[in-house]
Write a protein that holds these residues in place. Structure first.
Motif, PDB file in Angstrom:
ATOM      1  N   HIS A  91      51.964  49.543  34.922  1.00 32.09           N
ATOM      2  CA  HIS A  91      50.715  49.147  35.597  1.00 32.09           C
ATOM      3  C   HIS A  91      49.825  50.499  35.259  1.00 32.09           C
ATOM      4  CE1 HIS A  91      51.822  45.678  38.631  1.00 32.09           C
ATOM      5  NE2 HIS A  91      52.376  45.380  37.275  1.00 32.09           N
TER       6      HIS A  91
ATOM      7  N   ASP B  38      55.389  41.527  46.931  1.00 30.73           N
ATOM      8  CA  ASP B  38      55.406  41.838  45.584  1.00 30.73           C
ATOM      9  C   ASP B  38      54.375  40.899  45.110  1.00 30.73           C
ATOM     10  OD1 ASP B  38      55.343  42.642  43.172  1.00 30.73           O
ATOM     11  OD2 ASP B  38      57.553  42.574  42.943  1.00 30.73           O
ATOM     12  N   GLY B  39      53.195  41.303  44.740  1.00 25.65           N
ATOM     13  CA  GLY B  39      52.228  40.249  43.954  1.00 25.65           C
ATOM     14  C   GLY B  39      52.507  39.880  42.648  1.00 25.65           C
TER      15      GLY B  39
ATOM     16  N   HIS C  69      44.697  38.127  41.598  1.00 21.79           N
ATOM     17  CA  HIS C  69      44.569  39.028  42.816  1.00 21.79           C
ATOM     18  C   HIS C  69      45.594  39.040  43.695  1.00 21.79           C
ATOM     19  CE1 HIS C  69      40.193  38.642  41.784  1.00 21.79           C
ATOM     20  NE2 HIS C  69      40.296  37.167  41.666  1.00 21.79           N
ATOM     21  N   SER C  70      46.504  39.348  43.176  1.00 26.29           N
ATOM     22  CA  SER C  70      48.114  39.403  43.703  1.00 26.29           C
ATOM     23  C   SER C  70      48.144  40.573  44.621  1.00 26.29           C
ATOM     24  CB  SER C  70      49.212  39.315  42.874  1.00 26.29           C
ATOM     25  OG  SER C  70      49.275  40.391  41.951  1.00 26.29           O
ATOM     26  N   ASP C  71      47.492  41.600  44.225  1.00 28.74           N
ATOM     27  CA  ASP C  71      47.525  43.046  45.247  1.00 28.74           C
ATOM     28  C   ASP C  71      46.864  42.389  46.558  1.00 28.74           C
ATOM     29  OD1 ASP C  71      45.062  42.426  43.926  1.00 28.74           O
ATOM     30  OD2 ASP C  71      44.250  44.462  44.268  1.00 28.74           O
TER      31      ASP C  71
ATOM     32  N   ASP D 153      56.019  48.198  40.005  1.00 26.59           N
ATOM     33  CA  ASP D 153      55.705  48.935  41.056  1.00 26.59           C
ATOM     34  C   ASP D 153      57.040  48.959  42.088  1.00 26.59           C
ATOM     35  OD1 ASP D 153      53.097  48.852  40.346  1.00 26.59           O
ATOM     36  OD2 ASP D 153      52.618  46.884  41.377  1.00 26.59           O
TER      37      ASP D 153
ATOM     38  N   CYS E 199      52.321  35.704  45.847  1.00 30.54           N
ATOM     39  CA  CYS E 199      53.457  37.211  46.061  1.00 30.54           C
ATOM     40  C   CYS E 199      54.787  36.622  46.710  1.00 30.54           C
ATOM     41  CB  CYS E 199      52.617  38.086  47.020  1.00 30.54           C
ATOM     42  SG  CYS E 199      52.432  37.376  48.622  1.00 30.54           S
TER      43      CYS E 199
ATOM     44  N   CYS F 184      48.526  49.107  42.262  1.00 32.04           N
ATOM     45  CA  CYS F 184      49.836  48.402  42.713  1.00 32.04           C
ATOM     46  C   CYS F 184      49.669  47.324  43.281  1.00 32.04           C
ATOM     47  CB  CYS F 184      50.098  49.495  43.651  1.00 32.04           C
ATOM     48  SG  CYS F 184      51.802  49.226  44.340  1.00 32.04           S
ATOM     49  N   GLN F 185      50.512  46.394  42.896  1.00 35.43           N
ATOM     50  CA  GLN F 185      50.430  45.070  43.655  1.00 35.43           C
ATOM     51  C   GLN F 185      51.478  44.672  44.590  1.00 35.43           C
ATOM     52  OE1 GLN F 185      51.176  43.087  39.775  1.00 35.43           O
ATOM     53  NE2 GLN F 185      49.004  42.492  39.237  1.00 35.43           N
TER      54      GLN F 185
ATOM     55  N   SER G  73      49.429  40.337  48.396  1.00 33.57           N
ATOM     56  CA  SER G  73      50.712  40.901  49.145  1.00 33.57           C
ATOM     57  C   SER G  73      50.201  41.514  50.112  1.00 33.57           C
ATOM     58  CB  SER G  73      51.280  41.951  48.013  1.00 33.57           C
ATOM     59  OG  SER G  73      50.131  42.719  47.822  1.00 33.57           O
TER      60      SER G  73
END
Length: 255
Positions: free
Chosen positions: A15, A41-42, A48-50, A244, A115, A22-23, A53
Motif C-alpha cells: 500500500h 480489514d477493508g 472506501h474500505s478504510d 496492512d 470489510c 491503511c485499510q 473498517s
C-alpha cells in the motif's frame, strides 16, 4: 484484577508503494472487568474500505456501550451459543445499517465500504466471539496452549473472503462461546496470518504470540508502545507480508 489491552495498525508495504492508506482498523472498550474488542480489514477492491473498517469497529463498540445492562450482566452465567448468535447478529445488522447510511450520505455503493469483521466479548470467566471473513482470533486460557477460535474464511477462490457487506454475511458468520478463564487474547487482520498461523493445520505459532503476551505483562502506555509499533513496521515482518497489519492484544491480570 483487570484487563490490559492495546490496539495498533500499520500500513503494508504494498500500500505504501501504491500510495494507498491503511485499510485496517482495530479498537476496544473496557467495562469494569469486561472487554469488547473488534478488528476490521477493508477490502482491497473497495474504494472506501478504510472508512468502512473504521465505521464497522466504532459501531460495534458503540453498540456494546449502549447496551447498559449487558456489561453488568457478565458476573452471571456465560451466554449460550444461541444467545451469542443472536447478540452478534443484532450487532452485525446495526453495522450494516450504519454502513448503508454512510453510503447513502456520500452517494456511493455500500460495497465500497466492504470489510471483514472480528469481534469478541471477554469476561474474567468466559469469552464470546464472532468472525466474518478472514483474519484470526487466538486465545490462551490458564494452563493451556494458544488456540485458534475460527478457521479464516478464504472463500472458494484465491484472495476471496466474505465481507460484512456480502449478502451471505450472517450465514457465514462464525460464533463461539468459550467457557474458560482466558489469560491472553489476540485479534488480527489477515496481514499477519502467514507469520502467526501454521496454514497447513491452522495451529497458532507459539513463538509469534509468546513475546506479545510477555509484552503485555509489563506496563503499557498507549502513546509510548514503541515495541509494538516497531514490530509491526519491522523489515523482518515486512519481508514476510506486504499487507496492512493490525494487532489487538489483551491480557487479564489476575493478581
Amino acid at each position: 484484577m483487570n484487563w490490559k489491552a492495546v490496539a495498533r495498525s500499520a500500513i503494508g508495504t504494498s500500500h505504501q508503494k501504491q500510495g494507498i492508506g491503511c485499510q485496517d482498523y482495530g479498537d476496544y472498550r473496557i467495562f469494569d472487568d469486561v472487554i469488547v474488542g473488534a478488528v476490521a480489514d477493508g477490502a482491497g477492491s473497495a474504494k472506501h474500505s478504510d472508512v468502512g473498517s473504521r465505521l464497522a469497529v466504532e459501531t460495534v463498540l458503540k453498540c456494546f456501550s449502549e447496551i447498559n445492562e449487558f456489561p453488568q450482566k457478565q458476573d452471571s452465567q456465560p451466554l449460550s451459543q444461541e444467545e451469542a448468535q443472536k447478540v452478534f447478529a443484532e450487532i452485525v445488522n446495526k453495522v450494516i445499517t450504519e454502513l448503508q447510511k454512510q453510503a447513502n450520505e456520500e452517494d456511493y455503493s455500500i460495497n465500497d465500504l466492504a470489510c471483514t469483521l472480528l469481534v469478541f466479548l471477554a469476561t474474567p470467566d468466559w469469552v464470546a466471539a464472532m468472525q466474518i471473513g478472514d483474519g484470526f482470533i487466538v486465545m490462551r486460557s490458564q494452563e493451556s496452549e494458544y488456540q485458534l477460535l475460527f478457521q479464516p474464511d478464504k472463500g472458494e477462490f484465491a484472495n476471496e473472503t466474505t465481507f460484512i457487506t456480502s449478502t451471505n454475511a450472517l450465514i457465514e458468520m462464525q460464533v463461539k462461546v468459550i467457557n474458560e478463564k482466558q489469560e491472553f487474547i489476540c485479534a488480527s487482520t489477515d496481514g499477519l496470518e502467514k507469520v502467526a498461523i501454521r496454514l497447513s493445520d491452522w495451529k497458532p505459532f507459539s513463538p509469534f504470540f509468546k513475546p506479545l503476551e510477555e509484552y503485555l505483562h509489563e506496563p503499557v502506555e498507549e502513546e509510548e508502545d514503541k515495541y509494538l509499533r516497531e514490530f509491526l513496521n519491522s523489515e523482518r515482518l515486512n519481508s514476510r507480508t506486504d499487507d496492512d497489519k493490525t494487532l489487538l492484544l489483551c491480557f487479564f491480570d489476575r493478581e
